[in-house]
Motif scaffolding. Structure first.
Motif, mmCIF file in Angstrom:
data_model
loop_
_atom_site.group_PDB
_atom_site.id
_atom_site.type_symbol
_atom_site.label_atom_id
_atom_site.label_comp_id
_atom_site.label_asym_id
_atom_site.label_seq_id
_atom_site.Cartn_x
_atom_site.Cartn_y
_atom_site.Cartn_z
ATOM 1 N N ASP A 36 46.705 28.158 52.735
ATOM 2 C CA ASP A 36 45.335 27.872 52.274
ATOM 3 C C ASP A 36 44.815 28.916 51.273
ATOM 4 N N ASN A 37 45.720 29.772 50.788
ATOM 5 C CA ASN A 37 45.358 30.708 49.703
ATOM 6 C C ASN A 37 45.297 30.017 48.357
ATOM 7 N N PHE A 38 45.691 28.745 48.333
ATOM 8 C CA PHE A 38 45.837 28.052 47.047
ATOM 9 C C PHE A 38 44.957 26.810 46.983
ATOM 10 N N PRO A 39 43.653 27.020 46.773
ATOM 11 C CA PRO A 39 42.800 25.832 46.644
ATOM 12 C C PRO A 39 43.261 24.988 45.463
ATOM 13 N N GLU A 91 55.176 24.360 53.301
ATOM 14 C CA GLU A 91 54.433 25.287 54.166
ATOM 15 C C GLU A 91 55.360 26.389 54.658
ATOM 16 N N ALA A 139 52.503 30.222 43.621
ATOM 17 C CA ALA A 139 51.344 29.485 43.099
ATOM 18 C C ALA A 139 51.720 28.031 42.800
ATOM 19 N N GLN A 154 54.885 35.642 42.852
ATOM 20 C CA GLN A 154 53.501 35.127 42.817
ATOM 21 C C GLN A 154 53.441 33.798 42.067
ATOM 22 N N VAL A 208 52.793 34.294 52.244
ATOM 23 C CA VAL A 208 51.446 33.912 51.803
ATOM 24 C C VAL A 208 50.942 32.725 52.615
ATOM 25 N N LYS A 209 49.647 32.676 52.768
ATOM 26 C CA LYS A 209 49.058 31.585 53.543
ATOM 27 C C LYS A 209 48.897 30.350 52.655
ATOM 28 N N GLY A 241 52.070 26.286 46.105
ATOM 29 C CA GLY A 241 50.731 26.106 46.681
ATOM 30 C C GLY A 241 50.034 24.877 46.116
ATOM 31 N N LEU A 260 56.212 28.874 51.851
ATOM 32 C CA LEU A 260 55.089 29.784 51.589
ATOM 33 C C LEU A 260 55.018 30.838 52.696
ATOM 34 N N ASP A 261 55.277 30.408 53.919
ATOM 35 C CA ASP A 261 55.273 31.336 55.045
ATOM 36 C C ASP A 261 56.364 32.394 54.839
#
Ligand code: HEM
Length: 219
Positions: free
Chosen positions: A100-103, A89, A48, A44, A97-98, A51, A92-93
């Motif tokens: 766009d999960n990380f604003p 990208e 993060a 995680q 995890v997506k 992201g 993360l894939d």
């Protein structure tokens, strides 16, 4: 009488390394980076970090294309392997995890604003930002080895953000440095590039602090 030996002129690449040494050490010693190298990071936490870096790399990838369009010195340096956002990208894939999960955190937004401002500025400050991010793959190779072991990621998928160039790392970095030194930068441009690199290390550090604060807020 002894004639003083003239010191060898410092190249821009050498000056960047020398003058950002303290800033590098500060970023490298950040606890979040320490956990990654010591194999104490979770998936995680690793995701993060990627992201947030994804926002910065998306901005830098685009900024380099824009700058190359207006400055032939930058155009002479950019290669297809310098585009990094797709690697983040894909990592993360791989981690499930997506993207766009990380604003973007506040610190990330500020970092991206710096990239965009350097893109739009007349001078070549963008090169200082690029130096820090492209150069981070040098240490990234070692961090990738630790992450591979501790998070059980065989690679290259999942590790390509940290180790984007694999066995070509040394040669590609040397080429980047040679290409940088081959361009005609004047004295004030040298200074602007080095200053931007120092600010960028601070941006990285502030982003790491932002990530820690965010983590604490989540627990
Ligand atoms: C635990 C964290 C880190 C470690 C252990 C580390 C380690 C290293 C090492 C060993 C090198 C030299 C590699 C070589 O010459 O073969 C290096 C270079 C570099 N690192 Fe790091 N690094 C870390 C974090 C970072 C971060 C967070 C950044 C910036 C985002 C960064 C940016 C750079 C740059 C720009 C260079 C190139 C220096 C030059 O050749 O001019 N590093 N790092």
């Amino acid at each position: 009488m002894l004639t003083p030996i003239p010191s060898a002129p410092t190249t821009l690449a050498d000056a960047l390394r020398e003058q950002t040494k303290a800033a590098h050490t500060r970023a490298e010693r950040h606890p979040q980076q320490g956990r990654l190298v010591k194999g104490e990071s979770s998936r995680q936490e690793y995701a993060a970090w990627l992201g947030q870096m994804l926002h910065v790399w998306r901005a830098l990838d685009r900024a380099l294309v824009a700058k190359a369009g207006s400055d032939p010195r930058v155009a002479a340096m950019v290669r297809p392997h310098h585009t990094h956002a797709p690697r983040l990208e894909d990592d993360l894939d791989f981690l499930g995890v997506k993207a766009d999960n990380f604003p973007p955190l506040g610190a990330t937004k500020a970092f991206v604003d710096h990239v965009n401002a350097a893109r739009d500025a007349k001078g070549p400050a963008l090169l200082g930002i690029w130096y820090v991010l492209e150069g981070s793959a040098n240490g990234g190779q070692y961090i990738a080895k630790a992450v591979a072991k501790s998070l059980n990621i065989p690679g290259p998928r999942g590790l390509s953000s940290l180790d984007p160039h694999g066995s070509a790392q040394r040669e590609r970095w040397q080429t980047w440095r040679t290409d940088l030194n081959a361009q005609p930068w004047d004295e004030s441009e040298h200074r602007a590039i080095i200053e931007a690199a120092i600010v960028t290390f601070d941006d990285v550090f502030t982003m790491l602090e932002g990530l820690e604060a965010h983590e604490r807020g989540l627990h």
